[in-house]
Write an enzyme that holds these catalytic residues in place. Sequence first.
Site, PDB file in Angstrom:
ATOM      1  N   ASP A 144       2.807  -4.732   8.020  1.00 19.35           N
ATOM      2  CA  ASP A 144       1.598  -3.914   7.911  1.00 19.35           C
ATOM      3  C   ASP A 144       0.412  -4.879   7.990  1.00 19.35           C
ATOM      4  O   ASP A 144       0.119  -5.597   7.045  1.00 19.35           O
ATOM      5  CB  ASP A 144       1.651  -3.164   6.574  1.00 19.35           C
ATOM      6  N   HIS A 161       0.871  -1.177   0.000  1.00 20.70           N
ATOM      7  CA  HIS A 161       0.000   0.000   0.000  1.00 20.70           C
ATOM      8  C   HIS A 161       0.915   1.237   0.000  1.00 20.70           C
ATOM      9  O   HIS A 161       2.024   1.186   0.541  1.00 20.70           O
ATOM     10  CB  HIS A 161      -0.822  -0.062   1.293  1.00 20.70           C
ATOM     11  N   CYS A 210      -4.693   2.367  -3.791  1.00 23.68           N
ATOM     12  CA  CYS A 210      -3.476   2.878  -3.142  1.00 23.68           C
ATOM     13  C   CYS A 210      -2.290   1.955  -3.380  1.00 23.68           C
ATOM     14  O   CYS A 210      -1.428   1.798  -2.506  1.00 23.68           O
ATOM     15  CB  CYS A 210      -3.675   3.099  -1.638  1.00 23.68           C
TER      16      CYS A 210
END
Length: 417
Positions: free
Chosen positions: A209, A132, A373
């Site tokens: 993440d 991302h 994104c």
Amino acid sequence: MSTLKVVAEPGFDVAKVRADFPILREVINGQPLVYLDNAATTQKPEAVIEAIANYYRHDNANVHRGVHTLSDRATRHFEDAREKVAGFLNSPSSRQIIWTRGTTEAINLVAYSWGMNNLKAGDRVLVSWLEHHSDIVPWQLVAERVGAEVVPIPVTADAEIDLDAFEALLDERVKLVAVNHVSNAMGTINPVAEICARAKAMGALTLVDGAQAVGHWDVDVQSLGCDFYCFSGHKLFAPTGIGALWGREELLESMPPFLGGGEMIETVSFAGTTFNTLPFKFEAGTPNIAGAVGLAAAIDYLSNIDRVAAAAHEDALLTATLEAALEIPGLRRIGAPKHSAGIFSFILDGCHPSDVGMLLDEQGIAVRTGHHCTQPLMAHFELPGTVRASFSMYNNRDDVDRLIAGLKKAQSLFGPR
Ligand SMILES: *Cc1c(COP(=O)(O)O)cnc(C)c1O
């Protein structure tokens, strides 16, 4: 109307779960809502909405400051929420849980606090092509300042991290490896424990993440073996504006503050300021107390749900969707990861993703279209974007049927004959 076979998972009652989410009763463009944009944000159960309202009704005050009863109550709720997150991630201690606005702020915290002070000219940060923007741009900003380099880890045509290519990139220049646990664009479940082990063997730190993972299963940071893990509450059935960074304690101890202000100090004078202990050192200013309360309520809510059965239910929905959708002429799935978490990314020949998205919206079906994104990944696949349907535990077979019917309609209007 359905001919799809979605067998109910034992231990998982989707109708009961749906009843907990009031927004699922909304009517959109004359049709009951089909919400398939869970990778962008999840909906909130009544228990979370009530917890936030009750906090403001009964307990609202600033934390860690007042001597009065309400301040005490607000502080207790806020710190109990931190304990809940520590338990949810299997953190050895709640001192290792730093409140942030979400994943983006958590990664920026590490990039600026750790990266700015530890990366030097010639050093490398590896991030995958699946990342991302929030796990790319902070590293680029810091790398540019210190003269380090952000190097992408290649992915295969199926949108899986190429582990051989990763191994080949791992050398003494690599100081940190940052990868997502689950790709928000393709659903790929990345082998993060293995990636962390290989990075660690080369002396590099690791950041995972977890934004897209927490909505599907409980996470154990100790068994993953990472150095940092972060997530956003809003992808875990909790409010926006709250999230957490988990870090290894000695690393967090060694890192300087990121933001300065109230709450994060021990003493302030013009001769110099000393900083508070963990986790407060990283929490400048009045935090999102109601958000933390909502996040704790979401974790409590999930503790009454069989998450293994819920994940199996999501897998069954994805499998049924793939079976039916891949029969549609001109429909092409993008990425075909072997292990995938509830995400179906695709394009329909002859039809711009945003036209598909608008046509589905007219039928009350919410999906995401565009680059998600992840512009480098889209460039890698030579696409401007995809249509993405992303499932959560409250989706059901009717949602699958409605999506397929909507896609057939899009195909008949715009697709190849
Ligand atoms: C949503 C998401 C982010 C960004 O999260 P924010 O809540 O916008 O900070 C980062 N990475 C992944 C994989 C995501 O899905």
